[in-house]
Design a protein around this motif. Structure first.
Motif, PDB file in Angstrom:
ATOM      1  N   TYR A 172       1.120  -0.566  -0.054  1.00 36.34           N
ATOM      2  CA  TYR A 172       0.218   0.109  -0.084  1.00 36.34           C
ATOM      3  C   TYR A 172       0.695   0.740  -0.278  1.00 36.34           C
ATOM      4  CZ  TYR A 172      -3.929  -2.995   0.750  1.00 36.34           C
ATOM      5  OH  TYR A 172      -5.864  -3.907   1.083  1.00 36.34           O
ATOM      6  N   THR A 173       0.300   2.298  -1.358  1.00 39.17           N
ATOM      7  CA  THR A 173       1.525   3.401  -0.739  1.00 39.17           C
ATOM      8  C   THR A 173       0.460   4.583  -1.350  1.00 39.17           C
ATOM      9  OG1 THR A 173       3.369   3.729  -2.559  1.00 39.17           O
ATOM     10  CG2 THR A 173       1.866   2.867  -3.313  1.00 39.17           C
ATOM     11  N   ASP A 174       1.036   5.757  -1.845  1.00 37.94           N
ATOM     12  CA  ASP A 174       0.549   7.016  -1.866  1.00 37.94           C
ATOM     13  C   ASP A 174      -0.008   6.866  -3.660  1.00 37.94           C
ATOM     14  OD1 ASP A 174       2.347   7.633  -3.581  1.00 37.94           O
ATOM     15  OD2 ASP A 174       3.183   9.086  -1.607  1.00 37.94           O
ATOM     16  N   VAL A 175       0.376   6.042  -4.272  1.00 39.29           N
ATOM     17  CA  VAL A 175      -0.430   6.024  -5.682  1.00 39.29           C
ATOM     18  C   VAL A 175      -1.431   4.925  -5.868  1.00 39.29           C
ATOM     19  CG1 VAL A 175       1.321   7.747  -7.119  1.00 39.29           C
ATOM     20  CG2 VAL A 175       1.978   5.263  -6.607  1.00 39.29           C
ATOM     21  N   SER A 176      -2.240   4.403  -6.977  1.00 38.29           N
ATOM     22  CA  SER A 176      -2.674   3.173  -7.226  1.00 38.29           C
ATOM     23  C   SER A 176      -1.906   2.342  -7.784  1.00 38.29           C
ATOM     24  CB  SER A 176      -4.370   3.666  -7.662  1.00 38.29           C
ATOM     25  OG  SER A 176      -4.225   4.102  -8.760  1.00 38.29           O
ATOM     26  N   GLY A 177      -1.177   2.780  -7.859  1.00 34.54           N
ATOM     27  CA  GLY A 177      -0.128   1.586  -9.081  1.00 34.54           C
ATOM     28  C   GLY A 177       0.946   1.973  -9.403  1.00 34.54           C
ATOM     29  N   ILE A 178       1.142   0.865 -10.259  1.00 30.64           N
ATOM     30  CA  ILE A 178       2.238   1.280 -10.606  1.00 30.64           C
ATOM     31  C   ILE A 178       1.639   2.383 -12.523  1.00 30.64           C
ATOM     32  CG2 ILE A 178       4.615   0.343 -12.629  1.00 30.64           C
ATOM     33  CD1 ILE A 178       3.925  -0.686  -9.029  1.00 30.64           C
ATOM     34  N   LYS A 191      -1.973   4.269 -15.661  1.00 27.77           N
ATOM     35  CA  LYS A 191      -1.399   2.777 -14.488  1.00 27.77           C
ATOM     36  C   LYS A 191      -1.991   1.505 -15.012  1.00 27.77           C
ATOM     37  CE  LYS A 191      -4.858   1.053 -11.599  1.00 27.77           C
ATOM     38  NZ  LYS A 191      -5.692   1.375 -10.873  1.00 27.77           N
ATOM     39  N   MET A 192      -1.255   1.110 -14.883  1.00 25.30           N
ATOM     40  CA  MET A 192      -0.858  -0.732 -15.724  1.00 25.30           C
ATOM     41  C   MET A 192      -1.657  -1.806 -14.723  1.00 25.30           C
ATOM     42  SD  MET A 192       3.237  -1.055 -16.799  1.00 25.30           S
ATOM     43  CE  MET A 192       4.043   0.269 -16.843  1.00 25.30           C
ATOM     44  N   ASP A 193      -2.496  -2.751 -15.303  1.00 29.43           N
ATOM     45  CA  ASP A 193      -3.332  -3.441 -14.587  1.00 29.43           C
ATOM     46  C   ASP A 193      -2.055  -4.883 -14.384  1.00 29.43           C
ATOM     47  OD1 ASP A 193      -5.151  -2.361 -15.566  1.00 29.43           O
ATOM     48  OD2 ASP A 193      -6.071  -4.132 -17.341  1.00 29.43           O
ATOM     49  N   VAL A 224       6.345 -14.740  -5.555  1.00 27.05           N
ATOM     50  CA  VAL A 224       5.381 -14.384  -4.434  1.00 27.05           C
ATOM     51  C   VAL A 224       4.036 -13.414  -5.398  1.00 27.05           C
ATOM     52  CG1 VAL A 224       5.168 -12.385  -2.624  1.00 27.05           C
ATOM     53  CG2 VAL A 224       7.059 -14.392  -2.398  1.00 27.05           C
ATOM     54  N   ASN A 225       3.148 -13.557  -4.873  1.00 28.86           N
ATOM     55  CA  ASN A 225       1.884 -13.113  -6.043  1.00 28.86           C
ATOM     56  C   ASN A 225       2.158 -11.458  -5.241  1.00 28.86           C
ATOM     57  OD1 ASN A 225       0.692 -14.784  -7.758  1.00 28.86           O
ATOM     58  ND2 ASN A 225       0.067 -15.469  -5.547  1.00 28.86           N
ATOM     59  N   LEU A 226       2.873 -10.321  -6.016  1.00 28.03           N
ATOM     60  CA  LEU A 226       2.822  -8.802  -4.995  1.00 28.03           C
ATOM     61  C   LEU A 226       1.796  -7.734  -6.266  1.00 28.03           C
ATOM     62  CD1 LEU A 226       4.769  -7.299  -3.569  1.00 28.03           C
ATOM     63  CD2 LEU A 226       6.538  -6.965  -5.460  1.00 28.03           C
ATOM     64  N   VAL A 227       1.114  -7.096  -5.144  1.00 25.84           N
ATOM     65  CA  VAL A 227      -0.047  -6.538  -5.985  1.00 25.84           C
ATOM     66  C   VAL A 227       0.202  -4.747  -4.971  1.00 25.84           C
ATOM     67  CG1 VAL A 227      -2.315  -5.358  -5.671  1.00 25.84           C
ATOM     68  CG2 VAL A 227      -1.449  -7.640  -6.527  1.00 25.84           C
ATOM     69  N   THR A 228       0.447  -3.827  -5.853  1.00 23.32           N
ATOM     70  CA  THR A 228       0.748  -2.215  -5.724  1.00 23.32           C
ATOM     71  C   THR A 228      -0.992  -1.930  -5.442  1.00 23.32           C
ATOM     72  OG1 THR A 228       3.166  -2.569  -6.628  1.00 23.32           O
ATOM     73  CG2 THR A 228       2.716  -0.693  -6.059  1.00 23.32           C
ATOM     74  N   ARG A 229      -0.448  -0.803  -4.443  1.00 22.53           N
ATOM     75  CA  ARG A 229      -2.492  -0.019  -5.260  1.00 22.53           C
ATOM     76  C   ARG A 229      -2.294   0.420  -3.640  1.00 22.53           C
ATOM     77  NH1 ARG A 229      -7.163  -4.671  -2.705  1.00 22.53           N
ATOM     78  NH2 ARG A 229      -7.861  -2.138  -3.127  1.00 22.53           N
ATOM     79  N   ASP A 234     -10.063   2.619  -2.650  1.00 26.25           N
ATOM     80  CA  ASP A 234     -10.528   0.832  -2.931  1.00 26.25           C
ATOM     81  C   ASP A 234      -9.869   0.714  -4.784  1.00 26.25           C
ATOM     82  OD1 ASP A 234     -10.746   0.725  -0.012  1.00 26.25           O
ATOM     83  OD2 ASP A 234     -12.819   1.409  -0.200  1.00 26.25           O
ATOM     84  N   GLU A 235      -9.202   1.723  -5.304  1.00 33.81           N
ATOM     85  CA  GLU A 235      -9.904   1.189  -6.268  1.00 33.81           C
ATOM     86  C   GLU A 235      -8.228   0.359  -6.828  1.00 33.81           C
ATOM     87  OE1 GLU A 235      -7.089   4.101 -10.239  1.00 33.81           O
ATOM     88  OE2 GLU A 235      -7.778   5.048  -8.133  1.00 33.81           O
ATOM     89  N   GLU A 236      -8.469  -0.819  -7.741  1.00 33.25           N
ATOM     90  CA  GLU A 236      -7.814  -1.454  -7.471  1.00 33.25           C
ATOM     91  C   GLU A 236      -6.193  -1.149  -8.334  1.00 33.25           C
ATOM     92  OE1 GLU A 236      -8.732  -5.585 -10.549  1.00 33.25           O
ATOM     93  OE2 GLU A 236     -10.959  -4.956  -9.808  1.00 33.25           O
ATOM     94  N   GLY A 237      -5.388  -2.210  -7.830  1.00 32.08           N
ATOM     95  CA  GLY A 237      -3.863  -1.225  -8.248  1.00 32.08           C
ATOM     96  C   GLY A 237      -3.245  -2.597  -8.913  1.00 32.08           C
ATOM     97  N   THR A 238      -1.745  -2.777  -9.587  1.00 35.39           N
ATOM     98  CA  THR A 238      -0.727  -3.253  -9.854  1.00 35.39           C
ATOM     99  C   THR A 238      -0.379  -4.966 -10.162  1.00 35.39           C
ATOM    100  OG1 THR A 238      -0.533  -1.387 -11.481  1.00 35.39           O
ATOM    101  CG2 THR A 238       0.696  -2.920 -12.045  1.00 35.39           C
ATOM    102  N   LEU A 239      -0.678  -5.468 -10.548  1.00 37.74           N
ATOM    103  CA  LEU A 239      -0.154  -7.573 -10.588  1.00 37.74           C
ATOM    104  C   LEU A 239       0.934  -7.139 -10.237  1.00 37.74           C
ATOM    105  CD1 LEU A 239      -0.920 -10.130  -9.223  1.00 37.74           C
ATOM    106  CD2 LEU A 239      -2.247 -10.749 -11.754  1.00 37.74           C
TER     107      LEU A 239
END
Ligand code: ADP
Ligand code: ASP
Ligand code: MG
Length: 404
Positions: A172-178, A191-193, A224-229, A234-239
């Motif tokens: 969890y960070t301050d942007v909704s993904g990569i 943002k990339m899915d 490791v399954n890694l998700v950045t969000r 609650d926006e979906e992040g980047t896998l």
């Protein structure tokens, strides 16, 4: 029941309200029937503040002391978060790196994790409790506290997720993904899915600090399954996943910028067999990371060698260079910290030509002088004057149509 590792970065725990917000999010995950191990950073700005405290007393503080000092930042957040969770009726306990069993090598301020003894964490989880691990730290075999390099809480999270065989590791960070580039520099970044481990590793290694590069390397290694969000929506992040899980690969995935680079220029380097091995061997022993290297052809027994190092390692590099100057193996050295490195990353480059040419012509159109170039299968990097950083990122972003 799933085990989810949730890592919260500095901004996400930046003040007391935000720590409460994080506690609420963990509570929701627990109530949905999951087990949670949280990994936290220091409150934003805290690590820099501690670094400046040490600098106040010494320009070269002992790294062992720096580590104990810096590790305190994440401990503050971990204990506050555990207290907040307890108040909400959850049985939570905080752990330092040592309590979490994280054992590292002895390279203070950028230690590598050697092993994780999960006995303590597993007992606590089996007892139905939530764990809050202080990120960024471990302990070496002498029992001294170590830290894992700046941004190292990401690495703590991935390592803990791997060791506990967690089902998911959320950053969890301050942007909704990569994004295709740092959205703070280019508001049109997309943002990339999904992104492959290898591309993410390049982006992170080349300056996209959204993830620490070693955390991506480890996530790939341990699968490791890694998700950045974002921790603020609650926006979906980047896998971040294996390349084969991504159907369509764009030619270029993203642009990275690294402002924390310095150029070292060595003149009058003795042109003899083994000199490169001696200089770069000594730099490696001093734990200095070298990136681009350019050696010009020798002339009258001497040659010139230029290379880049992370700014934070320049003092260590200078010490090594000075010893070669003292031995008359190097004539003189110049240092330039007002440079940055801009890079284009994409696995699609492997099978397409012309990607580098577009980068060079874009720099030419913008009248930006390229000081150094390096390429690999999936990246092109250019060193430029720091003042052109943003312009270079934005013009490359549009040249490769990443905003479309
Ligand atoms: P945290 O404190 O949560 O660890 P960081 O500041 O280390 O957060 O990383 C998040 C920042 O990374 C974002 O605010 C953004 O400015 C920056 N960033 C750089 N490149 C990218 C990118 N390609 N995608 C998303 N964020 C990026
Ligand atoms: N607090 C540390 C830093 O600022 C580690 C981290 O946030 O990941 O680098
Ligand atoms: Mg970070």
């Amino acid at each position: 029941m799933s085990l989810i590792v949730q890592k919260f970065g500095g901004t996400s725990v930046g003040d007391l309200d935000r720590i409460q917000n994080v506690a609420n999010r963990i509570s929701k995950t627990l109530k949905a029937g999951n087990n949670v191990v949280a990994v936290v950073s220091a409150m934003s700005g805290e690590t820099n503040k501690l670094v400046s405290y040490a600098d106040n007393f010494s320009k070269t503080p002992a790294k062992r002391e720096v580590d104990l000092l810096l590790s305190s930042g994440e401990r503050v957040t971990a204990s506050l978060l555990a207290i907040a969770l307890n108040e909400m009726g959850h049985d939570a306990i905080s752990m330092s790196g040592r309590a979490a069993g994280i054992v590292t090598d002895k390279h203070h301020t950028k230690a590598r994790i050697e092993s994780i003894d999960t006995t303590n964490m597993k007992n606590v989880l089996d007892a139905g409790k939530v764990i809050v691990v202080a990120g960024f730290q471990g302990v070496n075999e002498d029992g001294d506290v170590t830290t894992l390099g700046r941004g190292g809480s990401d690495l703590s999270a991935v390592a803990v997720a791997g060791a506990l065989q967690a089902d998911l590791c959320e950053i969890y960070t301050d942007v909704s993904g990569i994004y295709t580039t740092d959205p703070r520099i280019e508001p049109n970044a997309k943002k990339m899915d999904k992104i492959s481990y290898d591309e993410m590793l390049e982006l992170a290694s080349l300056g996209a600090k959204v993830l620490q590069n070693r955390s991506v390397e480890l996530a790939k290694k341990l699968n490791v399954n890694l998700v950045t969000r974002s921790s603020f929506s609650d926006e979906e992040g980047t896998l971040i996943t294996k390349e084969e899980n991504i159907m369509e690969q764009p030619l270029v995935s993203g642009i990275a910028l690294d402002r924390n680079q310095a150029r070292v220029s060595l003149c009058g380097v003795k042109d003899r067999p083994g000199i490169a091995s001696d200089i770069f061997g000594a730099l490696a022993s001093a734990n200095v990371n070298i990136d681009m290297i350019i050696q010009t052809s020798g002339h009258e027994g001497a040659t010139s060698v230029d290379f880049t190092v992370p700014s934070g390692e320049l003092t260590d590099a200078k010490k090594v260079v000075d010893s070669f100057i003292a031995n008359k193996e190097i004539g003189k050295a110049e240092y330039d910290e007002s440079i940055s490195k801009v890079s284009i990353v994409g696995v699609g480059m492997k099978s397409h030509t012309g990607v580098a040419a577009t980068a060079f012509s874009t720099m030419s159109t913008e009248n930006i002088n390229i000081l150094m170039i390096s390429t690999s299968e999936i990246k092109v990097s250019m060193v430029i004057e720091e003042k052109y950083s943003e312009l270079a990122v934005r013009s490359l972003h549009s040249a490769y149509k990443l905003d479309k």
